[in-house]
Motif scaffolding. Structure first.
Motif, PDB file in Angstrom:
ATOM      1  N   SER A  39       9.975   9.991   8.677  1.00  0.00           N
ATOM      2  CA  SER A  39       8.512  10.007   8.721  1.00  0.00           C
ATOM      3  C   SER A  39       7.918   9.194   7.573  1.00  0.00           C
ATOM      4  O   SER A  39       6.952   8.442   7.763  1.00  0.00           O
ATOM      5  N   GLN A  40       8.493   9.327   6.391  1.00  0.00           N
ATOM      6  CA  GLN A  40       8.005   8.559   5.244  1.00  0.00           C
ATOM      7  C   GLN A  40       8.184   7.066   5.476  1.00  0.00           C
ATOM      8  O   GLN A  40       7.281   6.269   5.188  1.00  0.00           O
ATOM      9  N   TYR A  41       9.351   6.668   6.000  1.00  0.00           N
ATOM     10  CA  TYR A  41       9.589   5.252   6.261  1.00  0.00           C
ATOM     11  C   TYR A  41       8.659   4.729   7.354  1.00  0.00           C
ATOM     12  O   TYR A  41       8.186   3.592   7.280  1.00  0.00           O
ATOM     13  N   GLN A  46       3.874   1.434   8.688  1.00  0.00           N
ATOM     14  CA  GLN A  46       2.496   1.330   9.173  1.00  0.00           C
ATOM     15  C   GLN A  46       1.569   0.767   8.086  1.00  0.00           C
ATOM     16  O   GLN A  46       0.683  -0.040   8.370  1.00  0.00           O
ATOM     17  N   GLU A  47       1.794   1.183   6.846  1.00  0.00           N
ATOM     18  CA  GLU A  47       0.993   0.657   5.743  1.00  0.00           C
ATOM     19  C   GLU A  47       1.214  -0.843   5.585  1.00  0.00           C
ATOM     20  O   GLU A  47       0.260  -1.601   5.354  1.00  0.00           O
ATOM     21  N   GLY A  53      -2.407  -7.029   8.627  1.00  0.00           N
ATOM     22  CA  GLY A  53      -3.694  -7.197   9.309  1.00  0.00           C
ATOM     23  C   GLY A  53      -4.810  -7.583   8.354  1.00  0.00           C
ATOM     24  O   GLY A  53      -5.649  -8.437   8.667  1.00  0.00           O
ATOM     25  N   GLU A  54      -4.828  -6.964   7.175  1.00  0.00           N
ATOM     26  CA  GLU A  54      -5.846  -7.291   6.181  1.00  0.00           C
ATOM     27  C   GLU A  54      -5.740  -8.750   5.744  1.00  0.00           C
ATOM     28  O   GLU A  54      -6.743  -9.452   5.624  1.00  0.00           O
ATOM     29  N   ALA A  89       9.000  -6.283   4.807  1.00  0.00           N
ATOM     30  CA  ALA A  89       9.061  -4.897   4.331  1.00  0.00           C
ATOM     31  C   ALA A  89       8.851  -3.931   5.490  1.00  0.00           C
ATOM     32  O   ALA A  89       9.550  -2.909   5.588  1.00  0.00           O
ATOM     33  N   ALA A  90       7.913  -4.247   6.382  1.00  0.00           N
ATOM     34  CA  ALA A  90       7.659  -3.377   7.538  1.00  0.00           C
ATOM     35  C   ALA A  90       8.896  -3.294   8.428  1.00  0.00           C
ATOM     36  O   ALA A  90       9.249  -2.206   8.909  1.00  0.00           O
TER      37      ALA A  90
END
Length: 116
Positions: A39-41, A46-47, A53-54, A89-90
């Motif tokens: 879940s953390q990964y 997602q971050e 996207g930013e 990284a994602a």
């Protein structure tokens, strides 16, 4: 006599340390919650996608005049570098999440077999 006592003390100290270390490793391997790690990964992945996207929004909403000159080209290459870094990284975080999901499923299967 003195050297034999020192050697035996060193041997037993080393043996006790090894036994203690093995028992700690056995306990530590049972404590890991792979679903929580997965879940953390996934959250980290997602971050990173949000950051991609930013950065893409920054490029899309940047005025045309900012592309001119050496400084403008440096900004573009820096943004492209950041996008590649975040995408990499994602992808790594997604792989780690998949790995921990697999480990958690294997552990759940082993626990189900053990309780039968």
């Amino acid at each position: 006599m003195k050297t034999a006592a020192i050697k035996s003390f060193a041997f037993f100290s080393l043996f006790a340390f090894l036994v203690f270390g093995i028992s700690i490793n056995a306990v530590a391997s049972e404590v890991v919650n792979h679903e929580a790690l997965a879940s953390q990964y996934e959250n980290l992945a997602q971050e990173m996608q949000a950051k991609v996207g930013e950065q893409k929004d920054i490029v899309n909403h940047k005025p045309r005049t900012s592309y001119f000159g050496k400084h403008g080209q440096n900004i573009n290459s820096h943004i492209a570098y950041k996008i590649r870094k975040y995408e990499k990284a994602a992808a790594e975080y997604s792989q780690q999440a998949a790995y921990h999901h697999k480990i958690a499923a294997d552990q759940a299967e082993l626990k189900a077999i053990a309780t039968k």
